[in-house]
Every structure is written in C-alpha cells, then in structure tokens.
Design a protein around this motif. Sequence first.
Motif, PDB file in Angstrom:
ATOM      1  N   ALA A  94       0.831  -1.208   0.000  1.00  0.00           N
ATOM      2  CA  ALA A  94       0.000   0.000   0.000  1.00  0.00           C
ATOM      3  C   ALA A  94       0.863   1.255   0.000  1.00  0.00           C
ATOM      4  O   ALA A  94       0.568   2.231  -0.705  1.00  0.00           O
ATOM      5  CB  ALA A  94      -0.925  -0.009   1.214  1.00  0.00           C
ATOM      6  N   LEU A  95       1.950   1.242   0.772  1.00  0.00           N
ATOM      7  CA  LEU A  95       2.836   2.405   0.829  1.00  0.00           C
ATOM      8  C   LEU A  95       3.481   2.664  -0.522  1.00  0.00           C
ATOM      9  O   LEU A  95       3.516   3.810  -0.997  1.00  0.00           O
ATOM     10  CB  LEU A  95       3.913   2.173   1.898  1.00  0.00           C
ATOM     11  N   SER A  96       3.980   1.615  -1.162  1.00  0.00           N
ATOM     12  CA  SER A  96       4.624   1.771  -2.461  1.00  0.00           C
ATOM     13  C   SER A  96       3.647   2.313  -3.496  1.00  0.00           C
ATOM     14  O   SER A  96       3.987   3.188  -4.289  1.00  0.00           O
ATOM     15  CB  SER A  96       5.201   0.432  -2.923  1.00  0.00           C
ATOM     16  N   ALA A  97       2.420   1.798  -3.467  1.00  0.00           N
ATOM     17  CA  ALA A  97       1.406   2.265  -4.421  1.00  0.00           C
ATOM     18  C   ALA A  97       1.057   3.734  -4.173  1.00  0.00           C
ATOM     19  O   ALA A  97       0.833   4.498  -5.118  1.00  0.00           O
ATOM     20  CB  ALA A  97       0.147   1.402  -4.307  1.00  0.00           C
ATOM     21  N   ALA A  98       1.036   4.134  -2.904  1.00  0.00           N
ATOM     22  CA  ALA A  98       0.646   5.501  -2.564  1.00  0.00           C
ATOM     23  C   ALA A  98       1.715   6.516  -2.935  1.00  0.00           C
ATOM     24  O   ALA A  98       1.393   7.621  -3.402  1.00  0.00           O
ATOM     25  CB  ALA A  98       0.338   5.599  -1.068  1.00  0.00           C
ATOM     26  N   VAL A  99       2.987   6.176  -2.733  1.00  0.00           N
ATOM     27  CA  VAL A  99       4.046   7.172  -2.960  1.00  0.00           C
ATOM     28  C   VAL A  99       4.687   7.060  -4.343  1.00  0.00           C
ATOM     29  O   VAL A  99       5.340   8.002  -4.805  1.00  0.00           O
ATOM     30  CB  VAL A  99       5.139   7.085  -1.870  1.00  0.00           C
ATOM     31  N   GLY A 100       4.531   5.915  -5.001  1.00  0.00           N
ATOM     32  CA  GLY A 100       5.118   5.745  -6.334  1.00  0.00           C
ATOM     33  C   GLY A 100       6.617   5.701  -6.344  1.00  0.00           C
ATOM     34  O   GLY A 100       7.268   5.998  -7.355  1.00  0.00           O
ATOM     35  N   GLU A 101       7.214   5.354  -5.212  1.00  0.00           N
ATOM     36  CA  GLU A 101       8.664   5.254  -5.090  1.00  0.00           C
ATOM     37  C   GLU A 101       9.034   3.881  -4.520  1.00  0.00           C
ATOM     38  O   GLU A 101       8.163   3.134  -4.065  1.00  0.00           O
ATOM     39  CB  GLU A 101       9.228   6.355  -4.186  1.00  0.00           C
TER      40      GLU A 101
END
Length: 267
Positions: A94-101
């Motif tokens: 979820a974090l990766s999807a949210a920040v795109g990094e």
Amino acid sequence: MGHVTGDGTVGKALHVLDQVAAFGRPVRFAELLAQSDYPKPTLYRFVQTLTNQQMLAYDPDRQTYAPGIRLVRLAHAAWEQSTLAPIARPHIDALSAAVGETVHLAQLDNAQVLYVDKRNAGKPVQMYSQAGKVGPAYCTGVGKVMLAFTDAGNMDRIIAQQSFHKFTGHTLTDADALREELADIRSNGYGFDREEHEPGIICIAMPILSEGGRVLGALSVTSTTARTNLAGLESYVPILKETAEKIARDAQNWSFPDYETKEATGI
C-alpha cells in the motif's frame, strides 16, 4: 578472518558456512583454506560434515562448494517466522502504491542491515539493496534510524563494528559524526540517506518500534536526486509513520519474538 571461539563445534561449523556464503559464488576447498584459521584436516572435516548434512552442496565436476539446499528450507522458515516480511507485506504494498517510489523493509543483523523486503517504483532505479541483501548500518537510512533508537549498550557495540568506508563524498566517516546524526534522528523521529551509500540515491527512513520502544525494523522510501529532493521525501513522513505503526501493531498481535524478554528470563 577470526573464528568463533565461544560456541564450540557448532559455532565453528557455522563460521565455515558464513565463509562459503561470503564468496557469493561456488568456491574450491583451496580457496576456503587460504582464508581459514583452521588447519586443513579440521576445515576438511567441517566441510565434509556440512556437505553430508546438505548444508553445503558439492559439485564434483567443478570441485566446488556452495550453500546447500537444506539452507534454502531453513531460510524460508526463518523468513516466515522471524522476519517482519510476511506481516508487513500488505502495508508496504500500500505504501509503495501511494508514494510511487521504491520502499524497503529492513532489520538489524548484528551490526549490519538486512533488507527483508522491497517494492520497486513504477520506474525502478538500479540500486544496491534487494531483499535478502546485507548492507552497512552507518550510511543507510534504515540502518541509521534503527541505530538511533537502539539502547545505548547495543548502539556502542554496533558503532564499534562499523567500517566507516567512504562510499561517496557524503558518507559519514567516523563515530562522532554518526553519533551526532543519530541524536538528530532520535529527536526528529526519522532520518535520511543523503547519497551516503550510492551517488544519486536518497531516502527517508522511519523506525518500526514496539509499544515498549524496542526496534523491530525500519521502513524507507527511496528515490533519486534526478526525481526529487530531501524536502520532497520529507512529505512522506506522515504515511511512513502510519505504515510503521500498522506493522508494529500487527507484529505485536502476531506475537513477534520479544528477544529482550527471552534474554532477561533465560527462556
């Protein structure tokens, strides 16, 4: 290369395993012997026993040794039972999807950083870290935030084991500079990698702490100086903190091993 002196035969055998693994490729007995503190008969006996137990694999055609298939089974069990990776997976997704990094999940492995999971950004950049890889603690974001929140005794021990190799012009190269940085991190609650390990690679990192303040691991969001800057990464502090708290809560619910309690009680 110093060998294990306090754990008898088991410690020595594990030291040989570490030595084989450190080559990063299949290795001949003569190469092991050249780096070993053990006499040839002793080293040969350990290598043969480890091979018989499938902890090492022997290639008779090339006459080389490599980590064995039994270690794969053990590593899988350890990954599932003793790392944050399984319970953290949905949260770092979820974090990766949210920040795109790129997102890293790490834990301390003695005086080093062990990357236990990684999510690549939509446009991944080649970098040193990958799941299962070990890196330095003194010049990585995840390493520094874990060090900053480690108790004083362990912090001193870990700092004393750092190499302080200068990877880039930004690398901290002595214990005093590192301690000053760790004090800032502890005050802020998060830390940065300012191109300290690899040129052009920057990150913001957040510790994952138990309710009692014990370090369970760390999270980071990693990018490049071509894509963003430290101020841009700092905007991720709220979501990083929220993600770290979710992982810590799930770890507690899952009864993540409390090593300090075990050591104190002798269990």
